[in-house]
Scaffold this motif. Structure first.
Motif, PDB file in Angstrom:
ATOM      1  N   GLN B   2     -10.249   2.074   6.193  1.00  0.00           N
ATOM      2  CA  GLN B   2      -8.963   1.962   6.886  1.00  0.00           C
ATOM      3  C   GLN B   2      -7.842   2.313   5.923  1.00  0.00           C
ATOM      4  O   GLN B   2      -7.827   1.868   4.774  1.00  0.00           O
ATOM      5  CB  GLN B   2      -8.838   0.506   7.384  1.00  0.00           C
ATOM      6  N   LEU B   3      -6.884   3.117   6.368  1.00  0.00           N
ATOM      7  CA  LEU B   3      -5.762   3.499   5.515  1.00  0.00           C
ATOM      8  C   LEU B   3      -4.878   2.291   5.207  1.00  0.00           C
ATOM      9  O   LEU B   3      -4.352   2.150   4.104  1.00  0.00           O
ATOM     10  CB  LEU B   3      -4.967   4.585   6.218  1.00  0.00           C
ATOM     11  N   LEU B   4      -4.700   1.446   6.200  1.00  0.00           N
ATOM     12  CA  LEU B   4      -3.908   0.232   6.048  1.00  0.00           C
ATOM     13  C   LEU B   4      -4.821  -0.971   6.242  1.00  0.00           C
ATOM     14  O   LEU B   4      -5.408  -1.142   7.303  1.00  0.00           O
ATOM     15  CB  LEU B   4      -2.779   0.188   7.081  1.00  0.00           C
ATOM     16  N   GLU B   5      -4.931  -1.791   5.201  1.00  0.00           N
ATOM     17  CA  GLU B   5      -5.775  -2.980   5.251  1.00  0.00           C
ATOM     18  C   GLU B   5      -4.893  -4.204   5.453  1.00  0.00           C
ATOM     19  O   GLU B   5      -3.963  -4.440   4.678  1.00  0.00           O
ATOM     20  CB  GLU B   5      -6.563  -3.138   3.951  1.00  0.00           C
ATOM     21  N   GLN B   6      -5.183  -4.961   6.497  1.00  0.00           N
ATOM     22  CA  GLN B   6      -4.399  -6.157   6.764  1.00  0.00           C
ATOM     23  C   GLN B   6      -5.224  -7.394   6.474  1.00  0.00           C
ATOM     24  O   GLN B   6      -6.411  -7.457   6.783  1.00  0.00           O
ATOM     25  CB  GLN B   6      -3.924  -6.170   8.224  1.00  0.00           C
ATOM     26  N   SER B  25      -2.198  -0.743   1.129  1.00  0.00           N
ATOM     27  CA  SER B  25      -2.761   0.598   1.146  1.00  0.00           C
ATOM     28  C   SER B  25      -2.730   1.172  -0.259  1.00  0.00           C
ATOM     29  O   SER B  25      -1.953   0.740  -1.104  1.00  0.00           O
ATOM     30  CB  SER B  25      -1.966   1.492   2.096  1.00  0.00           C
ATOM     31  N   SER B  26      -3.553   2.175  -0.493  1.00  0.00           N
ATOM     32  CA  SER B  26      -3.502   2.893  -1.764  1.00  0.00           C
ATOM     33  C   SER B  26      -2.605   4.118  -1.615  1.00  0.00           C
ATOM     34  O   SER B  26      -2.370   4.841  -2.599  1.00  0.00           O
ATOM     35  CB  SER B  26      -4.916   3.324  -2.186  1.00  0.00           C
ATOM     36  N   SER B  27      -2.096   4.340  -0.407  1.00  0.00           N
ATOM     37  CA  SER B  27      -1.246   5.501  -0.134  1.00  0.00           C
ATOM     38  C   SER B  27       0.210   5.092   0.014  1.00  0.00           C
ATOM     39  O   SER B  27       0.515   3.955   0.372  1.00  0.00           O
ATOM     40  CB  SER B  27      -1.692   6.191   1.163  1.00  0.00           C
ATOM     41  N   VAL B  28       1.079   6.036  -0.258  1.00  0.00           N
ATOM     42  CA  VAL B  28       2.517   5.818  -0.099  1.00  0.00           C
ATOM     43  C   VAL B  28       2.920   6.113   1.340  1.00  0.00           C
ATOM     44  O   VAL B  28       2.393   7.040   1.960  1.00  0.00           O
ATOM     45  CB  VAL B  28       3.303   6.741  -1.057  1.00  0.00           C
ATOM     46  N   PHE B  29       3.851   5.345   1.856  1.00  0.00           N
ATOM     47  CA  PHE B  29       4.346   5.543   3.215  1.00  0.00           C
ATOM     48  C   PHE B  29       5.848   5.812   3.211  1.00  0.00           C
ATOM     49  O   PHE B  29       6.599   5.233   2.439  1.00  0.00           O
ATOM     50  CB  PHE B  29       4.032   4.323   4.084  1.00  0.00           C
ATOM     51  N   SER B  30       6.269   6.717   4.062  1.00  0.00           N
ATOM     52  CA  SER B  30       7.694   6.999   4.233  1.00  0.00           C
ATOM     53  C   SER B  30       8.382   5.807   4.888  1.00  0.00           C
ATOM     54  O   SER B  30       9.547   5.517   4.602  1.00  0.00           O
ATOM     55  CB  SER B  30       7.901   8.230   5.109  1.00  0.00           C
ATOM     56  N   SER B  31       7.683   5.176   5.789  1.00  0.00           N
ATOM     57  CA  SER B  31       8.226   4.007   6.479  1.00  0.00           C
ATOM     58  C   SER B  31       7.069   3.143   6.936  1.00  0.00           C
ATOM     59  O   SER B  31       5.939   3.633   7.067  1.00  0.00           O
ATOM     60  CB  SER B  31       9.079   4.408   7.679  1.00  0.00           C
ATOM     61  N   LEU B  32       7.365   1.885   7.172  1.00  0.00           N
ATOM     62  CA  LEU B  32       6.335   0.966   7.618  1.00  0.00           C
ATOM     63  C   LEU B  32       6.929   0.070   8.692  1.00  0.00           C
ATOM     64  O   LEU B  32       8.092  -0.344   8.582  1.00  0.00           O
ATOM     65  CB  LEU B  32       5.812   0.136   6.441  1.00  0.00           C
ATOM     66  N   GLN B  33       6.142  -0.182   9.716  1.00  0.00           N
ATOM     67  CA  GLN B  33       6.611  -1.011  10.821  1.00  0.00           C
ATOM     68  C   GLN B  33       5.642  -2.173  11.044  1.00  0.00           C
ATOM     69  O   GLN B  33       4.453  -2.074  10.732  1.00  0.00           O
ATOM     70  CB  GLN B  33       6.708  -0.179  12.109  1.00  0.00           C
ATOM     71  N   TRP B  34       6.190  -3.262  11.576  1.00  0.00           N
ATOM     72  CA  TRP B  34       5.378  -4.395  12.017  1.00  0.00           C
ATOM     73  C   TRP B  34       5.571  -4.565  13.521  1.00  0.00           C
ATOM     74  O   TRP B  34       6.702  -4.506  14.020  1.00  0.00           O
ATOM     75  CB  TRP B  34       5.786  -5.683  11.306  1.00  0.00           C
ATOM     76  N   TYR B  35       4.450  -4.777  14.214  1.00  0.00           N
ATOM     77  CA  TYR B  35       4.461  -5.001  15.657  1.00  0.00           C
ATOM     78  C   TYR B  35       3.750  -6.330  15.951  1.00  0.00           C
ATOM     79  O   TYR B  35       2.875  -6.764  15.202  1.00  0.00           O
ATOM     80  CB  TYR B  35       3.688  -3.895  16.391  1.00  0.00           C
ATOM     81  N   ARG B  36       4.086  -6.930  17.080  1.00  0.00           N
ATOM     82  CA  ARG B  36       3.333  -8.079  17.583  1.00  0.00           C
ATOM     83  C   ARG B  36       2.814  -7.729  18.970  1.00  0.00           C
ATOM     84  O   ARG B  36       3.566  -7.194  19.806  1.00  0.00           O
ATOM     85  CB  ARG B  36       4.172  -9.348  17.672  1.00  0.00           C
ATOM     86  N   ARG B  69       6.207   1.332  -2.108  1.00  0.00           N
ATOM     87  CA  ARG B  69       6.059   1.730  -0.691  1.00  0.00           C
ATOM     88  C   ARG B  69       4.588   1.924  -0.303  1.00  0.00           C
ATOM     89  O   ARG B  69       4.241   2.811   0.484  1.00  0.00           O
ATOM     90  CB  ARG B  69       6.879   2.989  -0.382  1.00  0.00           C
ATOM     91  N   LYS B  70       3.714   1.059  -0.883  1.00  0.00           N
ATOM     92  CA  LYS B  70       2.301   1.116  -0.514  1.00  0.00           C
ATOM     93  C   LYS B  70       1.856  -0.142   0.224  1.00  0.00           C
ATOM     94  O   LYS B  70       0.734  -0.209   0.711  1.00  0.00           O
ATOM     95  CB  LYS B  70       1.439   1.257  -1.766  1.00  0.00           C
ATOM     96  N   ASP B  71       2.710  -1.167   0.259  1.00  0.00           N
ATOM     97  CA  ASP B  71       2.280  -2.412   0.865  1.00  0.00           C
ATOM     98  C   ASP B  71       3.470  -3.165   1.448  1.00  0.00           C
ATOM     99  O   ASP B  71       4.633  -2.853   1.170  1.00  0.00           O
ATOM    100  CB  ASP B  71       1.585  -3.296  -0.170  1.00  0.00           C
ATOM    101  N   SER B  72       3.147  -4.138   2.265  1.00  0.00           N
ATOM    102  CA  SER B  72       4.192  -4.918   2.911  1.00  0.00           C
ATOM    103  C   SER B  72       3.668  -6.327   3.187  1.00  0.00           C
ATOM    104  O   SER B  72       2.443  -6.545   3.269  1.00  0.00           O
ATOM    105  CB  SER B  72       4.610  -4.270   4.229  1.00  0.00           C
ATOM    106  N   SER B  73       4.581  -7.266   3.297  1.00  0.00           N
ATOM    107  CA  SER B  73       4.190  -8.629   3.643  1.00  0.00           C
ATOM    108  C   SER B  73       5.095  -9.152   4.748  1.00  0.00           C
ATOM    109  O   SER B  73       6.221  -8.692   4.932  1.00  0.00           O
ATOM    110  CB  SER B  73       4.274  -9.548   2.422  1.00  0.00           C
TER     111      SER B  73
END
Lengths: 114, 112
Positions: B2-6, B25-36, B69-73
């Motif tokens: 998986q590109l994004l591991e949660q 992620s091990s990849s860089v992202f231009s933007s990241l979003q969170w959804y519910r 820009r590879k991870d988020s919390s």
């Protein structure tokens, strides 16, 4: 209510059959996206259309095709259905097709292939 | 892979507790979003982060984008039963235009 309408809500069909899922985007949105959600794969991007033209392609099988019509509604056609195609199919829409877009999702179509 | 591991995949907590969940992620992202996402419904966008190190708050929810820009919390303070749902992170990679890649999600259950 996101403003994105998907029909039908539920679809039960048999292997080998063909089905069409329909999506009406929010008023004013030019982009339509199709996603497939399953328990093991999560939400997988299938394809995006922007103002009638294909803009991006993801993990979409050759048995699947989509189009966006002049009135901006979209249809996802799934053919030669297999058991593994059973999933939730979501349509989303956004105003543009930029790097940072706010996606509005419909409530999905639950497809069961028996 | 998986590109994004949660993580964690599942979380069950008592009302009033605090929690933090992650999207890596091990990849860089231009933007990241969170959804519910709630059962029987489509995902609903909570927040978009675009700048490394950015922190955004939405009432009791705090979102942070990693410096690289590879991870988020996502941190939730004093969780409530209404916070129950599937939390999905999604990112756009540089050059991928609007193609949004989703993680598998975190199932959160808040018990009253």
């Amino acid at each position: 209510d996101s403003g994105v309408t998907q029909t039908p809500k539920h679809l039960i069909t048999a292997t080998g059959q063909r089905v069409t899922l329909r999506c009406s985007p929010r008023s004013g949105d030019l982009s339509v996206y199709w996603y497939q959600q399953s328990l093991d794969q999560g939400l997988q991007f299938l394809i995006q259309y922007y103002n009638g033209e294909e803009r991006a392609k993801g993990n979409i099988l050759e048995r699947f095709s989509a189009q966006q019509f002049p009135d901006l509604h979209s249809e996802l056609n799934l053919s030669s259905l297999e058991l593994g195609d059973s999933a939730l199919y979501f349509c989303a829409s956004s105003v543009g097709d930029g790097i940072v877009e706010k996606l509005f999702f419909g409530s999905g179509t639950q497809l069961s292939v028996l | 892979t998986q590109l994004l591991e949660q993580s964690p995949q599942f979380l069950s907590i008592q009302e009033g507790e605090n929690l933090t969940v992650y999207c890596n992620s091990s990849s860089v992202f231009s933007s990241l979003q969170w959804y519910r996402q709630e059962p029987g419904e489509g995902p609903v966008l909570l927040v978009t982060v675009v700048t490394g190190g950015e922190v955004k708050k939405l009432k009791r929810l705090t979102f942070q984008f990693g410096d690289a820009r590879k991870d988020s919390s996502l941190h939730i303070t004093a969780a409530q039963p209404g916070d129950t749902g599937l939390y999905l992170c999604a990112g756009v990679q540089p050059g991928a235009n609007s193609k949004l890649t989703f993680g598998k999600g975190i199932t959160l259950s808040v018990r009253p």
